[in-house]
Enzyme design. Structure first.
Site, PDB file in Angstrom:
ATOM      1  N   LYS A   1     -80.110  22.856  38.329  1.00 28.70           N
ATOM      2  CA  LYS A   1     -79.821  22.334  39.666  1.00 28.70           C
ATOM      3  C   LYS A   1     -81.030  21.666  40.309  1.00 28.70           C
ATOM      4  CE  LYS A   1     -76.378  25.979  40.306  1.00 28.70           C
ATOM      5  NZ  LYS A   1     -75.895  27.065  41.192  1.00 28.70           N
TER       6      LYS A   1
ATOM      7  N   GLY B   1     -70.978  26.283  46.445  1.00 24.46           N
ATOM      8  CA  GLY B   1     -71.336  27.580  45.892  1.00 24.46           C
ATOM      9  C   GLY B   1     -72.610  27.533  45.085  1.00 24.46           C
ATOM     10  N   THR B   2     -73.718  27.798  45.701  1.00 24.92           N
ATOM     11  CA  THR B   2     -75.009  27.804  45.029  1.00 24.92           C
ATOM     12  C   THR B   2     -76.063  28.278  46.023  1.00 24.92           C
ATOM     13  OG1 THR B   2     -76.548  26.475  43.708  1.00 24.92           O
ATOM     14  CG2 THR B   2     -75.628  25.433  45.651  1.00 24.92           C
ATOM     15  N   THR B   3     -77.287  28.401  45.561  1.00 27.39           N
ATOM     16  CA  THR B   3     -78.422  28.635  46.457  1.00 27.39           C
ATOM     17  C   THR B   3     -79.574  27.755  46.013  1.00 27.39           C
ATOM     18  OG1 THR B   3     -77.799  30.952  46.807  1.00 27.39           O
ATOM     19  CG2 THR B   3     -80.032  30.311  47.427  1.00 27.39           C
TER      20      THR B   3
ATOM     21  N   ASP C   1     -80.731  28.847  41.959  1.00 23.83           N
ATOM     22  CA  ASP C   1     -80.094  29.737  41.003  1.00 23.83           C
ATOM     23  C   ASP C   1     -79.520  28.891  39.864  1.00 23.83           C
ATOM     24  OD1 ASP C   1     -77.849  28.695  42.608  1.00 23.83           O
ATOM     25  OD2 ASP C   1     -76.663  30.130  41.462  1.00 23.83           O
TER      26      ASP C   1
END
Length: 211
Positions: free
Chosen positions: A48, A15-17, A32
């Site tokens: 991140k 779950g991330t971009t 993000d």
């Protein structure tokens, strides 16, 4: 970032971009900030992007502890190489080391998916993706990982141009991550961007002026 408890080749998701691009004589990484554990938002200001050395960095997607373990190992490899040779470690060398480390953990796997980008005099700007099975792919133009990547890829496919300027690449990276944040509940809370250039090396970008 989120960790899936029962990973398999068909449904492993994070779950991330995260986004990486090759620009004119530079690399741009954008992510993000939302850190998730399933549907739970664990942190709203997660970093991140991991600085490995002045000339190379990586995005983080997957299980936090797993990604940190691999990136800590890469950072130590970069330090050791510089001490022994006096030169910055080639980005390809780090990508291959990450591949070996992750592949050798089988039948268990590191839940880690990274975009590794950097600039050296010999290689120029280069970008690699390394997945949880240790597969390495050199990306000639751009890459994206995480649950928001389908939306980010759409923006990148539309806006990317070969040889684009650093400024245009920064704007496109922000636009891709922001678009993903609008459609992916696991991505959000803002955008972090770094650039790597031969002159300035690793540099954090103030994204507020682009919003």
């Amino acid at each position: 970032m989120s960790r899936v408890l029962k990973p398999n080749a068909n449904n492993l998701e994070t779950g991330t971009t995260t986004v990486g691009m090759v620009a004119r004589d530079a690399v741009v990484l954008a992510t993000d900030r939302r850190v998730t554990a399933g549907y739970y938002i664990a942190h709203r200001r997660g970093r991140k992007i991991w600085r490995i050395d002045d000339h190379v960095a990586a995005t983080m997607s997957g299980g936090v502890a797993d990604v940190q373990k691999i990136l800590e190992a890469l950072t130590l490899q970069a330090m050791d190489y510089k001490i022994r040779t006096g030169l910055p470690v080639p980005v390809k060398t780090l990508a291959n080391y990450a591949s070996v480390a992750m592949f050798s953990s089988r039948p268990y796997i590191f839940i880690a998916h990274m975009i590794l980008g950097g600039v050296t005099e010999q290689e120029g700007p280069v970008l690699y993706t390394i997945d949880w099975y240790g597969s390495v792919t050199e990306e000639r133009r751009f890459a994206s990982t995480g649950s928001g990547s389908p939306t980010a890829f759409g923006v990148l496919e539309d806006g990317y141009r070969d040889g684009m300027s650093l400024e245009d690449a920064i704007k496109l990276g922000i636009r891709a991550v922001r678009a993903a944040m609008m459609h992916d509940p696991a991505s959000g809370e803002g955008v972090d961007v770094i650039t790597i250039t031969p002159k300035e090396g690793f540099k954090e970008i103030d994204t507020s002026k682009y919003l």
